[in-house]
Design a protein around this motif. Structure first.
Motif, mmCIF file in Angstrom:
data_model
loop_
_atom_site.group_PDB
_atom_site.id
_atom_site.type_symbol
_atom_site.label_atom_id
_atom_site.label_comp_id
_atom_site.label_asym_id
_atom_site.label_seq_id
_atom_site.Cartn_x
_atom_site.Cartn_y
_atom_site.Cartn_z
ATOM 1 N N LEU A 20 32.863 40.667 36.891
ATOM 2 C CA LEU A 20 32.930 39.689 37.875
ATOM 3 C C LEU A 20 33.041 38.216 37.065
ATOM 4 C CD1 LEU A 20 30.146 41.015 40.322
ATOM 5 C CD2 LEU A 20 32.480 40.698 40.527
ATOM 6 N N ALA A 26 36.612 37.064 40.347
ATOM 7 C CA ALA A 26 35.537 36.557 40.688
ATOM 8 C C ALA A 26 35.944 35.847 42.237
ATOM 9 C CB ALA A 26 34.850 35.541 39.702
ATOM 10 N N TYR A 29 36.576 38.591 44.599
ATOM 11 C CA TYR A 29 35.353 39.210 45.054
ATOM 12 C C TYR A 29 34.928 38.231 46.010
ATOM 13 C CZ TYR A 29 30.765 41.462 44.694
ATOM 14 O OH TYR A 29 29.702 42.002 44.624
ATOM 15 N N ALA A 363 29.300 34.483 42.268
ATOM 16 C CA ALA A 363 29.963 35.179 41.184
ATOM 17 C C ALA A 363 30.751 34.188 40.494
ATOM 18 C CB ALA A 363 30.338 36.483 41.374
#
Length: 565
Positions: A20, A26, A29, A363
């Motif tokens: 992550l 990241a 995500y 993240a």
């Protein structure tokens, strides 16, 4: 600092341990997490943001899918809804109606969530009580809430011996799953068997679902009135931050009588995930529990991380597939080591029982040492003692406000004066001192009432704790004021060392004086085997203050140790 520069705060070993922290990963995500939360916010209209409606929707979407589990018992959404409807029938037969308060004293156990849902199912209000409550505190909670029914585990029956039930609204006491040979006191009965299922009562998003009592370290505990819709927003805001996906397992060791674990359940309910429960937090058993539960996401509090890192490094710390943890209050210096050893990314946040998950790191930019930026749907100010906003970089009290109705609590039950005090000028006053940076990130300084006043200087207990815990021999520490001969405060620290570590008072002071202002360096050091804690691991500083200076306390001035300014 850009949103992709935060990985430089971590060592190469830590960065390699967590996918992550790859900037592209990241970003993807984060985008997926925000899109998922935004879609749910649009698909679930305000009228459907109640516990019965959310549970019914989950049954329709995935009735056979796991929703909550503990040990070897798992309940699907359909099973949980059926149990809730049947327990609701037995509660109704016991005289419970919409608006009544039903208290629970129980550890984490699989029966808790069906009971919680059953109370909300009939429009009643859940009053989860800390299992450690007894005497004056328990008396106050039962009086203040006017709970008519109490359901408790057999091991807490003795708590009732510490109160005077005369004059309480309490009419009935049920024991949850008692042993067959247990002899119950007069007026106490086993929890009745589930009855015929009842249809859910129509409740509104603004109706109270729970009254959660805050710790009463500076006065009587206050019952925070949490409406149904507040729990929906907890799910949305936290699910967005953590990137919760359908099918995820969310493992918590935190107690169900506090908001964190209850909100974990709603995250599972809303996002199509499953909640996994442990009875309590165990340093030795934590990573085993992550593996056995199949956890993708977990939840930690600040004190837990240094406790876990105090143990020797082992292979089991990586023998799981947990990717991320909500971990408010973890000092910055522990993030890198925890990520390197476990592969779990820790994200900070700010939320209170009264508010929501309103300030977050993500993240894409974890920023250890910062609690994050204000998230979508909320506003924040940093103000002086007169509620005037202060410039960035200046410490002040954090005030919060929500855009959506019912995203925050509705005040304190039967305490209108405390409600007005906390919600004055139409902002929630958190009682926390923070600093806002020009880029919008907030840094926690301390609880305003925990500030130590010494030699005309205000000292942050949080900042001193960070300085103490930066010593490699220290596992955890708590800083608090003790009386001074000069009518102000002296700084005292209670310290727990890592297994096998040794440290003298002078060595600790020499370490601190290079990291703290001279006036913040503790005068008193008390090395201890453990610190008094609540059920969820929070250090009870009021107990340390009550003990004060003891025969085992090391005094810097008595030892003739002079600070090198």
């Amino acid at each position: 600092m850009s949103d992709t520069d935060s990985q430089t705060l971590f060592s190469p070993e830590a960065t390699a341990a967590c996918p992550l922290l790859d900037p592209e990963t990241a970003q993807r995500y984060r985008d997926e997490a925000h899109a998922r939360a935004d879609r749910l916010e649009q698909e679930i209209p305000p009228a459907a943001r109640t516990l019965p409606a959310l549970l019914a929707a989950r049954v329709q979407a995935d009735g056979d899918g796991a929703l909550v589990g503990m040990d070897r018992v798992t309940l699907s959404a359909a099973e949980l809804a059926d149990q809730a409807a049947r327990i609701a029938g037995s509660l109704r037969a016991a005289g419970v109606k919409a608006g009544d308060r039903v208290a629970i004293i129980s550890t984490n156990r699989i029966e808790f969530m069906p009971l919680f849902c059953a109370i909300g199912w009939i429009g009643a209000v859940v009053v989860p009580i800390n299992t450690a409550s007894r005497g004056l505190q328990l008396q106050h909670i039962l009086e203040n809430s006017a709970a008519r029914l109490l359901v408790l585990e057999a091991e807490f029956l003795a708590n009732l011996d510490t109160i005077d039930r005369t004059g309480l609204a309490l009419e009935t006491v049920f024991v949850l799953a008692p042993d067959a040979d247990l002899e119950l006191p007069d007026g106490v009965r086993p929890m009745p068997a589930p009855a015929e299922p009842l249809p859910a009562v129509e409740v509104k998003p603004a109706d109270p679902l729970a009254i959660l009592y805050t710790s009463g370290t500076t006065g009587l505990s206050k019952g925070v009135i949490c409406p149904h819709e507040q729990f929906f927003w907890w799910a949305i805001t936290t699910g967005r931050q953590l990137g919760i996906r359908p099918g995820d397992v969310l493992h918590t060791t935190l107690p169900l009588f506090h908001t964190n674990a209850l909100n974990c359940f709603f995250q599972a309910l809303v996002f199509g995930a499953a909640q996994s429960l442990s009875q309590r937090f165990s340093v030795s058993g934590f990573f085993k529990a992550l593996k056995s539960s199949g956890a993708d996401v977990t939840y930690l509090l600040g004190a837990m991380v240094p406790m876990l890192l105090s143990r020797p490094e082992s292979a089991e710390e990586r023998d799981h597939h947990t990717r991320i943890a909500l971990a408010p209050g973890v000092p910055a210096q522990f993030h890198d080591a925890f990520l390197r050893r476990t592969g779990i990314l820790l994200l900070d946040a700010f939320g209170s029982t009264e508010s929501n998950n309103v300030i977050q790191t993500e993240a894409l930019n974890p920023r250890p040492g910062m609690i994050g930026r204000i998230t979508k749907g909320f506003d924040a100010r940093v103000v002086d003692e007169f509620d005037n906003e202060v410039p960035d970089g200046t410490a002040g009290e954090l005030l919060l406000r929500a855009d959506a109705p019912n995203a925050f609590a509705h005040g304190y039950f039967a305490m209108p004066d405390k409600t007005v005090e906390s919600w004055k000028n139409l902002w929630l006053h958190t009682g926390d001192r923070v600093v806002r940076a020009p880029d919008g990130y907030f840094r926690f300084v301390d609880r305003i009432k925990e500030t130590i006043r010494r030699r005309g200087e205000n000292i942050s207990s949080f900042e001193v704790e960070q300085g103490v815990m930066s010593h490699p021999a220290v596992a955890t520490a708590a800083v608090f004021p003790v009386a001074s001969e000069l009518a102000e405060d002296e700084v005292m620290v209670a310290v727990v060392l890592k297994d096998g570590a040794t440290l003298s008072g002078e060595e600790l002071i020499r370490h601190c004086e290079t990291r703290l202002p001279y006036y913040s360096v503790p005068r008193y050091v008390d090395f201890r085997h453990d610190l008094p804690r609540t059920e969820n691991g929070k250090i009870q500083k009021f107990k340390l203050k009550e003990e004060g200076i003891t025969d085992s306390t090391w005094d810097r001035e008595a030892a003739g140790v002079t600070l090198r300014r």
